[in-house]
Design a protein around this motif. Sequence first.
Motif, PDB file in Angstrom:
ATOM      1  N   ARG A 153       0.836  -1.198   0.000  1.00  0.00           N
ATOM      2  CA  ARG A 153       0.000   0.000   0.000  1.00  0.00           C
ATOM      3  C   ARG A 153       0.871   1.248   0.000  1.00  0.00           C
ATOM      4  O   ARG A 153       2.097   1.165   0.111  1.00  0.00           O
ATOM      5  N   THR A 154       0.246   2.407  -0.127  1.00  0.00           N
ATOM      6  CA  THR A 154       0.969   3.677  -0.167  1.00  0.00           C
ATOM      7  C   THR A 154       0.829   4.394   1.163  1.00  0.00           C
ATOM      8  O   THR A 154      -0.266   4.508   1.710  1.00  0.00           O
ATOM      9  N   GLY A 155       1.977   4.864   1.685  1.00  0.00           N
ATOM     10  CA  GLY A 155       1.988   5.605   2.934  1.00  0.00           C
ATOM     11  C   GLY A 155       2.701   6.925   2.745  1.00  0.00           C
ATOM     12  O   GLY A 155       3.033   7.332   1.620  1.00  0.00           O
ATOM     13  N   ALA A 156       2.963   7.610   3.859  1.00  0.00           N
ATOM     14  CA  ALA A 156       3.583   8.933   3.778  1.00  0.00           C
ATOM     15  C   ALA A 156       4.478   9.159   4.979  1.00  0.00           C
ATOM     16  O   ALA A 156       4.387   8.466   6.004  1.00  0.00           O
ATOM     17  N   GLY A 157       5.333  10.148   4.860  1.00  0.00           N
ATOM     18  CA  GLY A 157       6.208  10.543   5.949  1.00  0.00           C
ATOM     19  C   GLY A 157       6.813  11.895   5.640  1.00  0.00           C
ATOM     20  O   GLY A 157       6.798  12.344   4.488  1.00  0.00           O
TER      21      GLY A 157
ATOM     22  N   GLU B 245       6.890   7.493  11.157  1.00  0.00           N
ATOM     23  CA  GLU B 245       7.320   8.510  12.114  1.00  0.00           C
ATOM     24  C   GLU B 245       8.684   8.147  12.700  1.00  0.00           C
ATOM     25  O   GLU B 245       9.066   6.972  12.746  1.00  0.00           O
ATOM     26  N   ASP B 246       9.400   9.171  13.144  1.00  0.00           N
ATOM     27  CA  ASP B 246      10.586   8.971  13.985  1.00  0.00           C
ATOM     28  C   ASP B 246      10.764  10.209  14.849  1.00  0.00           C
ATOM     29  O   ASP B 246       9.861  11.051  14.940  1.00  0.00           O
ATOM     30  N   ALA B 247      11.906  10.348  15.497  1.00  0.00           N
ATOM     31  CA  ALA B 247      12.108  11.454  16.435  1.00  0.00           C
ATOM     32  C   ALA B 247      12.096  12.813  15.741  1.00  0.00           C
ATOM     33  O   ALA B 247      11.873  13.843  16.391  1.00  0.00           O
TER      34      ALA B 247
ATOM     35  N   TRP C  35       1.596  15.515  13.888  1.00  0.00           N
ATOM     36  CA  TRP C  35       0.679  15.573  12.741  1.00  0.00           C
ATOM     37  C   TRP C  35      -0.521  16.473  13.026  1.00  0.00           C
ATOM     38  O   TRP C  35      -1.020  16.523  14.140  1.00  0.00           O
ATOM     39  N   ASP C  36      -0.953  17.162  11.996  1.00  0.00           N
ATOM     40  CA  ASP C  36      -2.219  17.906  11.997  1.00  0.00           C
ATOM     41  C   ASP C  36      -3.007  17.389  10.796  1.00  0.00           C
ATOM     42  O   ASP C  36      -3.024  17.993   9.729  1.00  0.00           O
ATOM     43  N   LEU C  37      -3.642  16.208  10.991  1.00  0.00           N
ATOM     44  CA  LEU C  37      -4.253  15.497   9.867  1.00  0.00           C
ATOM     45  C   LEU C  37      -5.518  16.198   9.383  1.00  0.00           C
ATOM     46  O   LEU C  37      -6.245  16.819  10.167  1.00  0.00           O
TER      47      LEU C  37
END
Length: 499
Positions: free
Chosen positions: A407-411, A458-460, A465-467
């Motif tokens: 699937r497609t994700g984001a970062g 996610e990482d440090a 997020w402001d979804l």
Amino acid sequence: MTRVWVRELAGWMLASAVALLTAATVASSARAELLFRDGDSLIVALLSRSVLSGEPLDWAMSSVLFVPETAVFVALDALVPLEADGLLALTAVLNLLGLYGALRLTAGRRSEGFAPVAWSVVALGVVGLLAMTESSASRDALEPASLQLMTTYYSATVIGVVMTIGVLRRALDRAKSATVLAVALAVIAVISAFSNPLYAAWATVPLSVLLAIFSFCSEHRKRAGVLLGILILASAGGLLLRIPFAAWIANTGAGYAQPERWRESMATYGGLLAERLSTPLGVLAALVLLALLGLAAWSTSRATEAGSRFVATAAWLVPVLVVIGAIALGTHASRYLQPIAFAPVLALLAVPRAWALPPSFRRSLAVIVGLAVLVGGAFSIPRLAAAAQRPDADLACVTDWVDTAGRTGAGQFWTVRLPKLHLDDPAQLVQVDHRLQGYAWLVNRTDFDAAAVSFLIEDAQTVPWDLPVAAVPDDVVDCGRYRIVDFGDALLPLGPAHS
């Protein structure tokens, strides 16, 4: 003729050993974070992979187009069976070898009593020594010599600047090859300025000042004037060639100049210098550079030939003008000050005289030193390979999960770029800001064709997020320094892209 060929080959062999030793040392230090994993450092690898994939190209670049760097990386990626980190390690070695070639050009032709090959190897060794004193994981540290090993931080521009000085030196010394050298100067300036406008600040402006002085005060007034015209026109031509690529250039770089902030710039660079001088290795590097600047000034006053005087003057004038210009423009990035690392080394090449030693002793010394360097280079190969193959379980956890999910994700930028490079399909991770709007910076904008994503990385370094929509994750996958926030069948819409 055979002796010349053997001498040049020996020079390249020793330069290769120096490059391997330097690359292995840097890759084994905290500086490896920039070499293998930093978000900025991966642009050339990502762009090259995109080119080789045959997918549509709609890249949002910075003011730098990385043309020579990408051409080399594409060729290596197509021909050498190495993973991304292995290619980055190999490129680090080649970047130093490219610098050696430029240094050898600048050292001039061999003649009786001169040893340009030996001094070119010594000059590269000094660059390597400076790089090996640098061990910060920060891209903002005042550690410019090791940036030559990176694919991103203007390695080709450094080589182009040194080559420009070398061509100008030879053109001032030799009238017979004037046409060939003039063409070479034009080609180097066009390609360098087209790829990176910073070439104008590092080469065109300071070298034009120097050539203007030579055109008034040198015995080669006419020749210096012609070379000045070629350098300026070719640099301008390279910048004009960027116009058709305006759609790819998301930032022209004009916004980086903020002259009203020159005091802040001085304070920033002063703080970086103080931090650098707080360590013994930093003090050692500073003393080496000061000694080279002193040698450059001394050589300027003692040189009898125009070419030697030009190189000696460039060795101290270029870094001085670049530092003054960087402060006057209100810049704050230490990478803009790279000439303070590579230009002073040219002082060793202004008058590369052979040592006045008995021939037998000189040959014995050359053999002993050469063998030591070659052995050091050979033992560095396993170290460099180990650094490039160091396991990263956290990264593997992310890439395995994404590859399997299909699937497609984001970062966000600093989080997503490393996993994106190591995926089977980089388009499965979309680069976004904290509001889930596409972040079109050093990325292929075709990624934003995905209208929505179903998980976030996610990482440090991830900004909270402001979804755009309320959503509750189905699962949170722990991957060490990473987290995968999986929303399952729920889709998060992507907002409009911006740079």
